[in-house]
Write an enzyme that holds these catalytic residues in place. Structure first.
Site, PDB file in Angstrom:
ATOM      1  N   LYS A  70       0.644  -1.349  -0.468  1.00 42.93           N
ATOM      2  CA  LYS A  70      -0.090  -0.503   0.170  1.00 42.93           C
ATOM      3  C   LYS A  70       0.675   1.528   0.029  1.00 42.93           C
ATOM      4  O   LYS A  70       1.835   1.255   1.033  1.00 42.93           O
ATOM      5  CB  LYS A  70      -0.874   0.143   1.257  1.00 42.93           C
ATOM      6  CG  LYS A  70      -1.780   1.247   1.849  1.00 42.93           C
ATOM      7  CD  LYS A  70      -3.112   1.167   2.835  1.00 42.93           C
ATOM      8  CE  LYS A  70      -2.261   1.701   3.560  1.00 42.93           C
ATOM      9  NZ  LYS A  70      -2.286   3.752   3.246  1.00 42.93           N
ATOM     10  N   ASP A 118      -3.372   4.237  -2.238  1.00 41.05           N
ATOM     11  CA  ASP A 118      -3.752   4.924  -0.918  1.00 41.05           C
ATOM     12  C   ASP A 118      -3.752   6.058  -1.101  1.00 41.05           C
ATOM     13  O   ASP A 118      -3.145   7.110  -0.091  1.00 41.05           O
ATOM     14  CB  ASP A 118      -3.799   4.584   0.125  1.00 41.05           C
ATOM     15  CG  ASP A 118      -4.555   4.730   1.189  1.00 41.05           C
ATOM     16  OD1 ASP A 118      -5.404   5.455   0.749  1.00 41.05           O
ATOM     17  OD2 ASP A 118      -4.056   4.628   2.368  1.00 41.05           O
ATOM     18  N   LEU A 119      -4.573   6.928  -2.221  1.00 42.92           N
ATOM     19  CA  LEU A 119      -4.708   8.846  -2.250  1.00 42.92           C
ATOM     20  C   LEU A 119      -5.785   9.322  -1.735  1.00 42.92           C
ATOM     21  O   LEU A 119      -5.896  10.327  -2.367  1.00 42.92           O
ATOM     22  CB  LEU A 119      -3.861   9.505  -4.045  1.00 42.92           C
ATOM     23  CG  LEU A 119      -2.377   9.090  -3.840  1.00 42.92           C
ATOM     24  CD1 LEU A 119      -2.133   9.015  -5.051  1.00 42.92           C
ATOM     25  CD2 LEU A 119      -1.638   9.339  -2.577  1.00 42.92           C
ATOM     26  N   LYS A 120      -7.252   8.429  -2.084  1.00 35.86           N
ATOM     27  CA  LYS A 120      -8.363   9.055  -1.411  1.00 35.86           C
ATOM     28  C   LYS A 120      -8.590  10.229  -2.309  1.00 35.86           C
ATOM     29  O   LYS A 120      -8.875  11.270  -1.849  1.00 35.86           O
ATOM     30  CB  LYS A 120      -8.247   9.386  -0.065  1.00 35.86           C
ATOM     31  CG  LYS A 120      -7.698   8.015   0.784  1.00 35.86           C
ATOM     32  CD  LYS A 120      -8.142   8.723   2.283  1.00 35.86           C
ATOM     33  CE  LYS A 120      -7.184   7.738   3.414  1.00 35.86           C
ATOM     34  NZ  LYS A 120      -6.027   7.127   3.933  1.00 35.86           N
ATOM     35  N   LEU A 121      -9.323  10.351  -3.098  1.00 34.36           N
ATOM     36  CA  LEU A 121      -9.251  10.997  -4.147  1.00 34.36           C
ATOM     37  C   LEU A 121     -10.455  12.173  -4.315  1.00 34.36           C
ATOM     38  O   LEU A 121     -11.672  11.274  -3.510  1.00 34.36           O
ATOM     39  CB  LEU A 121      -9.127  11.005  -5.539  1.00 34.36           C
ATOM     40  CG  LEU A 121      -8.306  10.276  -6.235  1.00 34.36           C
ATOM     41  CD1 LEU A 121      -8.467   9.686  -8.285  1.00 34.36           C
ATOM     42  CD2 LEU A 121      -6.841  10.783  -6.214  1.00 34.36           C
ATOM     43  N   ASP A 139     -12.028  15.632  -5.470  1.00 37.52           N
ATOM     44  CA  ASP A 139     -12.060  17.038  -5.933  1.00 37.52           C
ATOM     45  C   ASP A 139     -13.483  17.231  -7.099  1.00 37.52           C
ATOM     46  O   ASP A 139     -14.317  16.715  -6.422  1.00 37.52           O
ATOM     47  CB  ASP A 139     -10.853  16.886  -6.321  1.00 37.52           C
ATOM     48  CG  ASP A 139     -10.816  18.156  -7.097  1.00 37.52           C
ATOM     49  OD1 ASP A 139     -11.533  19.207  -7.086  1.00 37.52           O
ATOM     50  OD2 ASP A 139      -9.405  18.653  -6.741  1.00 37.52           O
ATOM     51  N   ILE A 140     -13.431  17.982  -8.059  1.00 38.12           N
ATOM     52  CA  ILE A 140     -15.094  17.853  -8.665  1.00 38.12           C
ATOM     53  C   ILE A 140     -14.813  16.380  -9.641  1.00 38.12           C
ATOM     54  O   ILE A 140     -13.332  16.393 -10.051  1.00 38.12           O
ATOM     55  CB  ILE A 140     -14.855  18.917  -9.507  1.00 38.12           C
ATOM     56  CG1 ILE A 140     -14.042  19.117 -10.545  1.00 38.12           C
ATOM     57  CG2 ILE A 140     -15.227  20.413  -8.558  1.00 38.12           C
ATOM     58  CD1 ILE A 140     -14.091  20.428 -11.240  1.00 38.12           C
ATOM     59  N   PRO A 141     -15.921  16.032 -10.272  1.00 37.42           N
ATOM     60  CA  PRO A 141     -15.538  15.027 -10.885  1.00 37.42           C
ATOM     61  C   PRO A 141     -15.137  14.637 -12.036  1.00 37.42           C
ATOM     62  O   PRO A 141     -14.198  14.143 -11.832  1.00 37.42           O
ATOM     63  CB  PRO A 141     -16.849  14.676 -11.453  1.00 37.42           C
ATOM     64  CG  PRO A 141     -17.905  15.435 -10.691  1.00 37.42           C
ATOM     65  CD  PRO A 141     -17.181  16.254  -9.801  1.00 37.42           C
ATOM     66  N   THR A 145     -11.052   5.393   9.417  1.00 38.82           N
ATOM     67  CA  THR A 145     -11.438   4.427  10.684  1.00 38.82           C
ATOM     68  C   THR A 145     -10.319   5.370  11.702  1.00 38.82           C
ATOM     69  O   THR A 145     -10.475   4.580  12.872  1.00 38.82           O
ATOM     70  CB  THR A 145     -10.487   2.956  10.757  1.00 38.82           C
ATOM     71  OG1 THR A 145      -9.205   3.729   9.993  1.00 38.82           O
ATOM     72  CG2 THR A 145     -10.730   1.754  10.288  1.00 38.82           C
ATOM     73  N   ARG A 178       1.680   0.045  11.441  1.00 40.05           N
ATOM     74  CA  ARG A 178       2.698   0.177  12.241  1.00 40.05           C
ATOM     75  C   ARG A 178       2.732  -1.331  12.873  1.00 40.05           C
ATOM     76  O   ARG A 178       3.814  -1.361  13.233  1.00 40.05           O
ATOM     77  CB  ARG A 178       2.596   1.633  13.256  1.00 40.05           C
ATOM     78  CG  ARG A 178       2.623   2.828  12.689  1.00 40.05           C
ATOM     79  CD  ARG A 178       1.860   4.082  13.672  1.00 40.05           C
ATOM     80  NE  ARG A 178       0.328   3.601  13.484  1.00 40.05           N
ATOM     81  CZ  ARG A 178      -0.476   4.737  13.325  1.00 40.05           C
ATOM     82  NH1 ARG A 178      -0.619   5.443  14.045  1.00 40.05           N
ATOM     83  NH2 ARG A 178      -2.100   4.138  13.416  1.00 40.05           N
TER      84      ARG A 178
HETATM   85  O1  C5P Z   1       0.240   2.172  11.065  1.00 40.64           O
HETATM   86  P1  C5P Z   1      -2.024   1.823  10.981  1.00 40.64           P
HETATM   87  O2  C5P Z   1      -2.129   0.567  10.384  1.00 40.64           O
HETATM   88  O3  C5P Z   1      -3.012   2.462  11.603  1.00 40.64           O
HETATM   89  O4  C5P Z   1      -1.610   2.152   9.430  1.00 40.64           O
HETATM   90  C1  C5P Z   1      -3.370   2.326   8.437  1.00 40.64           C
HETATM   91  C2  C5P Z   1      -3.329   2.780   6.656  1.00 40.64           C
HETATM   92  O5  C5P Z   1      -4.252   2.720   6.404  1.00 40.64           O
HETATM   93  C3  C5P Z   1      -2.466   3.729   6.790  1.00 40.64           C
HETATM   94  O6  C5P Z   1      -1.756   4.361   5.839  1.00 40.64           O
HETATM   95  C4  C5P Z   1      -3.555   4.909   6.722  1.00 40.64           C
HETATM   96  O7  C5P Z   1      -3.529   5.867   6.111  1.00 40.64           O
HETATM   97  C5  C5P Z   1      -4.025   4.066   6.197  1.00 40.64           C
HETATM   98  N1  C5P Z   1      -5.922   4.743   6.323  1.00 40.64           N
HETATM   99  C6  C5P Z   1      -6.544   4.482   7.208  1.00 40.64           C
HETATM  100  N2  C5P Z   1      -8.235   4.782   7.133  1.00 40.64           N
HETATM  101  C7  C5P Z   1      -8.830   4.220   6.120  1.00 40.64           C
HETATM  102  C8  C5P Z   1      -8.205   4.657   4.307  1.00 40.64           C
HETATM  103  C9  C5P Z   1      -6.873   4.444   4.748  1.00 40.64           C
HETATM  104  O8  C5P Z   1      -6.266   3.957   7.982  1.00 40.64           O
HETATM  105  N3  C5P Z   1      -9.875   4.828   6.755  1.00 40.64           N
END
Ligand code: C5P
Length: 230
Positions: A30, A59-62, A64-66, A118, A208
């Site tokens: 990721k 994982d850049l979570k876009l 913006d406008i469509p 989360t 982590r």
């Molecule tokens: O270190 P940890 O296990 O908490 O990492 C979770 C990873 O998932 C991070 O890179 C974080 O940016 C990503 N993430 C998240 N919650 C989301 C989407 C992505 O924690 N809803």
């Protein structure tokens, strides 16, 4: 269930060393804000050079406008990554525009929508979205399903409800996995691998607990061993 390892280390060198140590395992890599903003497209190429079969989740979570999101989605498809995500709260027009734009790509990447981060607890989530996490996550998931996305990013606690409201084949990717009950850090809705399995999670994201472990490779082996028993 598949394991997705978050490459969130402070330098490309450290991320690549982690990837190198994991090259013989069947795991997703990721690539998030930290790595992509710093190391860009070259980093994706470096990962593929380590193992051309690594599946890569950008994982850049876009949000913006469509049209801008669809332009970005197309650039992401050209990078040859296997999965990326957008924010569901960008709305149905954005979802439709992104999916239409990708429809001409053979082997397009999987597209997931982020429902509720989360790191949100119920109080802070409601302060922004004015609904409970469960209610909103289900609504976002139904919209994502209707507009042809492949799945959602959610916590383990919403995974089963989302599948019931959409389809068993609609993917759930869950960050905040603490495989063996490790420290939650800034995450609020954390779960073990056992619980993720019970709740039908498709992809467990672990950052982590792996990269801060003194022996990340051994940790990944332990995780994969548990997953193999499911
Ligand atoms: O270190 P940890 O296990 O908490 O990492 C979770 C990873 O998932 C991070 O890179 C974080 O940016 C990503 N993430 C998240 N919650 C989301 C989407 C992505 O924690 N809803």
């Amino acid at each position: 269930m598949e394991l997705c390892v978050a490459l969130d280390l402070p330098s490309a060198k450290e991320n690549l060393a982690l990837a190198e140590s994991l090259k013989s395992y069947n795991v997703w890599m990721k690539v998030g804000f930290r790595a992509y903003i710093r190391d860009g497209k070259a980093f994706i190429e470096d990962l593929k050079a380590i193992n051309p079969d690594f599946k890569i989740f950008l994982d850049l979570k876009l949000y913006d406008i469509p049209n801008t999101m669809a332009d970005a989605a197309e650039e992401i498809a050209k990078l040859g990554v296997n999965m990326f995500n957008i924010h569901a709260s960008a709305g149905s027009v954005a979802m439709k525009t992104v999916m239409e734009r990708l429809s001409s790509y053979e082997n397009r990447p999987l597209v997931l929508a982020v429902t509720a981060l989360t790191s949100f607890d119920e109080i802070n989530f409601q302060a922004v979205y004015e609904k409970s996490i469960n209610e909103k996550a289900e609504q976002f998931a139904k919209m994502s399903y209707e507009y042809g996305l492949d799945g959602v990013v959610c916590s383990t606690f919403e995974s089963r409800v989302i599948k019931q409201a959409t389809s068993e084949t609609f993917l759930t990717l869950c960050p905040g996995i603490r495989p063996f009950g490790e420290d939650a850090g800034d995450q609020q809705r954390v779960a073990t691998l056992e619980l993720a399995n019970t709740e039908d999670v498709d992809y467990s994201v672990v950052g982590r607990p792996i990269y801060k472990d003194p022996d990340p490779q051994a940790k990944v082996e332990d995780i994969l061993e548990v997953i193999a028993t499911f």
